[in-house]
Design a protein around this motif. Structure first.
Motif, PDB file in Angstrom:
ATOM      1  N   GLU A  53      30.430   9.294  38.880  1.00 34.11           N
ATOM      2  CA  GLU A  53      30.464  10.328  37.383  1.00 34.11           C
ATOM      3  C   GLU A  53      30.825   9.313  36.242  1.00 34.11           C
ATOM      4  OE1 GLU A  53      30.690  13.307  35.283  1.00 34.11           O
ATOM      5  OE2 GLU A  53      29.979  13.327  37.150  1.00 34.11           O
ATOM      6  N   LYS A  54      31.541   8.151  36.392  1.00 36.51           N
ATOM      7  CA  LYS A  54      31.895   7.385  35.286  1.00 36.51           C
ATOM      8  C   LYS A  54      30.693   6.657  34.547  1.00 36.51           C
ATOM      9  CE  LYS A  54      36.779   6.203  36.288  1.00 36.51           C
ATOM     10  NZ  LYS A  54      37.298   5.153  36.782  1.00 36.51           N
ATOM     11  N   GLU A  55      29.691   6.180  35.909  1.00 32.62           N
ATOM     12  CA  GLU A  55      28.541   5.566  35.578  1.00 32.62           C
ATOM     13  C   GLU A  55      27.479   6.452  34.533  1.00 32.62           C
ATOM     14  OE1 GLU A  55      27.089   3.694  38.776  1.00 32.62           O
ATOM     15  OE2 GLU A  55      28.555   2.223  38.921  1.00 32.62           O
ATOM     16  N   ARG A  56      27.510   7.845  35.264  1.00 32.92           N
ATOM     17  CA  ARG A  56      26.637   8.765  34.423  1.00 32.92           C
ATOM     18  C   ARG A  56      26.852   9.246  33.347  1.00 32.92           C
ATOM     19  NH1 ARG A  56      26.846  13.709  33.238  1.00 32.92           N
ATOM     20  NH2 ARG A  56      29.094  14.244  34.513  1.00 32.92           N
ATOM     21  N   ALA A  57      28.364   9.110  33.231  1.00 32.53           N
ATOM     22  CA  ALA A  57      28.828   9.590  31.567  1.00 32.53           C
ATOM     23  C   ALA A  57      28.543   8.502  30.579  1.00 32.53           C
ATOM     24  CB  ALA A  57      30.459   9.772  31.560  1.00 32.53           C
ATOM     25  N   ALA A  58      28.700   7.136  31.070  1.00 27.08           N
ATOM     26  CA  ALA A  58      28.259   6.133  30.451  1.00 27.08           C
ATOM     27  C   ALA A  58      26.852   5.975  29.978  1.00 27.08           C
ATOM     28  CB  ALA A  58      28.852   4.805  31.003  1.00 27.08           C
ATOM     29  N   ARG A  59      25.957   6.392  30.952  1.00 22.89           N
ATOM     30  CA  ARG A  59      24.525   6.378  30.615  1.00 22.89           C
ATOM     31  C   ARG A  59      24.206   7.440  29.570  1.00 22.89           C
ATOM     32  NH1 ARG A  59      23.955   5.942  36.099  1.00 22.89           N
ATOM     33  NH2 ARG A  59      23.718   8.194  36.368  1.00 22.89           N
ATOM     34  N   GLU A  60      24.877   8.529  29.799  1.00 21.88           N
ATOM     35  CA  GLU A  60      24.687   9.789  28.666  1.00 21.88           C
ATOM     36  C   GLU A  60      25.182   9.295  27.501  1.00 21.88           C
ATOM     37  OE1 GLU A  60      26.320  13.278  30.433  1.00 21.88           O
ATOM     38  OE2 GLU A  60      24.704  13.535  31.868  1.00 21.88           O
ATOM     39  N   GLU A  61      26.374   8.667  27.346  1.00 18.31           N
ATOM     40  CA  GLU A  61      26.869   8.364  26.189  1.00 18.31           C
ATOM     41  C   GLU A  61      25.919   7.194  25.358  1.00 18.31           C
ATOM     42  OE1 GLU A  61      30.744   6.090  24.540  1.00 18.31           O
ATOM     43  OE2 GLU A  61      31.052   6.960  26.173  1.00 18.31           O
ATOM     44  N   ASN A  62      25.507   6.184  26.067  1.00 14.04           N
ATOM     45  CA  ASN A  62      24.513   5.292  25.746  1.00 14.04           C
ATOM     46  C   ASN A  62      23.383   5.925  25.037  1.00 14.04           C
ATOM     47  OD1 ASN A  62      23.621   2.721  24.969  1.00 14.04           O
ATOM     48  ND2 ASN A  62      22.615   2.220  27.136  1.00 14.04           N
ATOM     49  N   GLN A  63      22.797   6.679  25.997  1.00 16.11           N
ATOM     50  CA  GLN A  63      21.459   7.586  25.423  1.00 16.11           C
ATOM     51  C   GLN A  63      21.682   8.221  23.929  1.00 16.11           C
ATOM     52  OE1 GLN A  63      19.799  10.042  28.623  1.00 16.11           O
ATOM     53  NE2 GLN A  63      17.892  10.566  27.081  1.00 16.11           N
ATOM     54  N   ALA A  64      23.021   8.934  23.984  1.00 14.20           N
ATOM     55  CA  ALA A  64      23.191   9.657  22.990  1.00 14.20           C
ATOM     56  C   ALA A  64      23.202   8.704  21.786  1.00 14.20           C
ATOM     57  CB  ALA A  64      24.444  10.452  23.136  1.00 14.20           C
ATOM     58  N   ARG A  65      24.064   7.603  22.078  1.00 12.56           N
ATOM     59  CA  ARG A  65      24.052   6.607  20.813  1.00 12.56           C
ATOM     60  C   ARG A  65      22.625   6.154  20.360  1.00 12.56           C
ATOM     61  NH1 ARG A  65      28.628   4.348  23.510  1.00 12.56           N
ATOM     62  NH2 ARG A  65      27.265   2.749  24.461  1.00 12.56           N
ATOM     63  N   GLN A  66      21.602   5.927  21.463  1.00 11.51           N
ATOM     64  CA  GLN A  66      20.144   5.438  20.916  1.00 11.51           C
ATOM     65  C   GLN A  66      19.531   6.391  20.327  1.00 11.51           C
ATOM     66  OE1 GLN A  66      18.795   4.047  24.852  1.00 11.51           O
ATOM     67  NE2 GLN A  66      19.630   2.275  24.972  1.00 11.51           N
ATOM     68  N   GLU A  67      19.646   7.710  20.826  1.00 13.41           N
ATOM     69  CA  GLU A  67      18.848   8.898  20.119  1.00 13.41           C
ATOM     70  C   GLU A  67      19.635   8.715  18.607  1.00 13.41           C
ATOM     71  OE1 GLU A  67      19.526  12.157  22.608  1.00 13.41           O
ATOM     72  OE2 GLU A  67      18.174  11.426  24.073  1.00 13.41           O
ATOM     73  N   ALA A  68      20.864   8.846  18.575  1.00 14.01           N
ATOM     74  CA  ALA A  68      21.345   8.887  17.103  1.00 14.01           C
ATOM     75  C   ALA A  68      20.828   7.884  16.076  1.00 14.01           C
ATOM     76  CB  ALA A  68      22.995   8.923  17.227  1.00 14.01           C
ATOM     77  N   ARG A  69      20.768   6.349  16.967  1.00 17.24           N
ATOM     78  CA  ARG A  69      20.338   5.560  16.027  1.00 17.24           C
ATOM     79  C   ARG A  69      18.821   5.608  15.797  1.00 17.24           C
ATOM     80  NH1 ARG A  69      21.380   1.332  19.813  1.00 17.24           N
ATOM     81  NH2 ARG A  69      23.689   1.600  20.005  1.00 17.24           N
ATOM     82  N   ALA A  70      17.909   6.153  16.776  1.00 16.15           N
ATOM     83  CA  ALA A  70      16.439   6.355  16.391  1.00 16.15           C
ATOM     84  C   ALA A  70      16.352   7.597  15.261  1.00 16.15           C
ATOM     85  CB  ALA A  70      15.954   6.876  17.740  1.00 16.15           C
ATOM     86  N   ALA A  71      17.325   8.580  15.642  1.00 21.22           N
ATOM     87  CA  ALA A  71      16.937   9.387  14.489  1.00 21.22           C
ATOM     88  C   ALA A  71      17.465   8.982  13.037  1.00 21.22           C
ATOM     89  CB  ALA A  71      18.091  10.810  14.813  1.00 21.22           C
ATOM     90  N   LYS A  72      18.475   8.190  12.978  1.00 22.17           N
ATOM     91  CA  LYS A  72      18.981   7.673  11.620  1.00 22.17           C
ATOM     92  C   LYS A  72      17.745   6.569  11.114  1.00 22.17           C
ATOM     93  CE  LYS A  72      22.639   4.689   9.461  1.00 22.17           C
ATOM     94  NZ  LYS A  72      23.841   4.274   9.884  1.00 22.17           N
ATOM     95  N   LEU A  73      16.921   5.730  12.154  1.00 23.54           N
ATOM     96  CA  LEU A  73      16.001   5.030  11.621  1.00 23.54           C
ATOM     97  C   LEU A  73      14.867   6.016  11.047  1.00 23.54           C
ATOM     98  CD1 LEU A  73      14.766   2.146  11.333  1.00 23.54           C
ATOM     99  CD2 LEU A  73      13.976   2.499  13.797  1.00 23.54           C
ATOM    100  N   GLU A  74      14.475   6.774  11.904  1.00 19.31           N
ATOM    101  CA  GLU A  74      13.477   7.837  11.415  1.00 19.31           C
ATOM    102  C   GLU A  74      13.701   8.276  10.207  1.00 19.31           C
ATOM    103  OE1 GLU A  74      11.106  11.975  12.915  1.00 19.31           O
ATOM    104  OE2 GLU A  74      12.485  10.933  14.172  1.00 19.31           O
ATOM    105  N   ALA A  75      14.936   8.729   9.827  1.00 22.97           N
ATOM    106  CA  ALA A  75      15.248   9.480   8.461  1.00 22.97           C
ATOM    107  C   ALA A  75      14.971   7.986   7.337  1.00 22.97           C
ATOM    108  CB  ALA A  75      16.589  10.093   8.496  1.00 22.97           C
TER     109      ALA A  75
END
Length: 147
Positions: free
Chosen positions: A73-95
């Motif tokens: 569960e901890k690893e899954r939460a860490a993966r989801e958090e990492n993916q959310a950070r990557q998506e936020a970075r991608a959205a910021k770069l796109e803007a």
């Protein structure tokens, strides 16, 4: 087919349920068995089955399984958090890239580029400077936005 097997097993359960019987022989000794003897008076005995005991090995296995599930569960939460950070970075770069491309489009549409001097007045640059600024900005957009 599976359903028929289950129904058969449920119907056969009462016939296969073995009881326990108690009887006293001619010497006065008490006996117990799963089949009553033919020549004795018997009493059916209800056996109370104790709940399964939890031995140390089973407790340890259960604890290891729980630890594994918690770690997963901890690893899954860490993966989801990492993916959310990557998506936020991608959205910021796109803007950011959209803003740079809009500015590049503006630079292509204007005939002359100007700078503001220390008094806040517009000072237009010459044609060479104009082309150099456009070229540098085009290179910046290409390098930052992988175009």
């Amino acid at each position: 087919m599976k359903g028929l097997t289950i129904i058969f097993l449920l119907l056969a359960a009462p016939f296969t349920h073995a009881g326990a019987y108690r009887w006293v022989d001619e010497n006065g000794q008490t006996h117990f068995g799963d089949r009553p003897p033919a020549n004795a008076v018997t009493d059916e005995v209800r056996l109370k089955v104790p709940p399964p005991s939890s031995d140390a090995a089973a407790t340890e296995r259960k604890q290891r399984v729980n630890e594994f599930l918690q770690q997963s569960e901890k690893e899954r939460a860490a993966r989801e958090e990492n993916q959310a950070r990557q998506e936020a970075r991608a959205a910021k770069l796109e803007a950011h890239c959209e803003a740079l491309q809009a500015r590049l489009k503006y630079l292509k549409s204007v005939s002359g580029i100007y700078r503001l001097n220390k008094d806040g007045e517009r000072v237009f640059v010459n044609d060479e400077e104009n082309e150099r600024i456009r070229k540098e900005f085009r290179a910046r957009v290409q390098s930052e936005c992988d175009i």
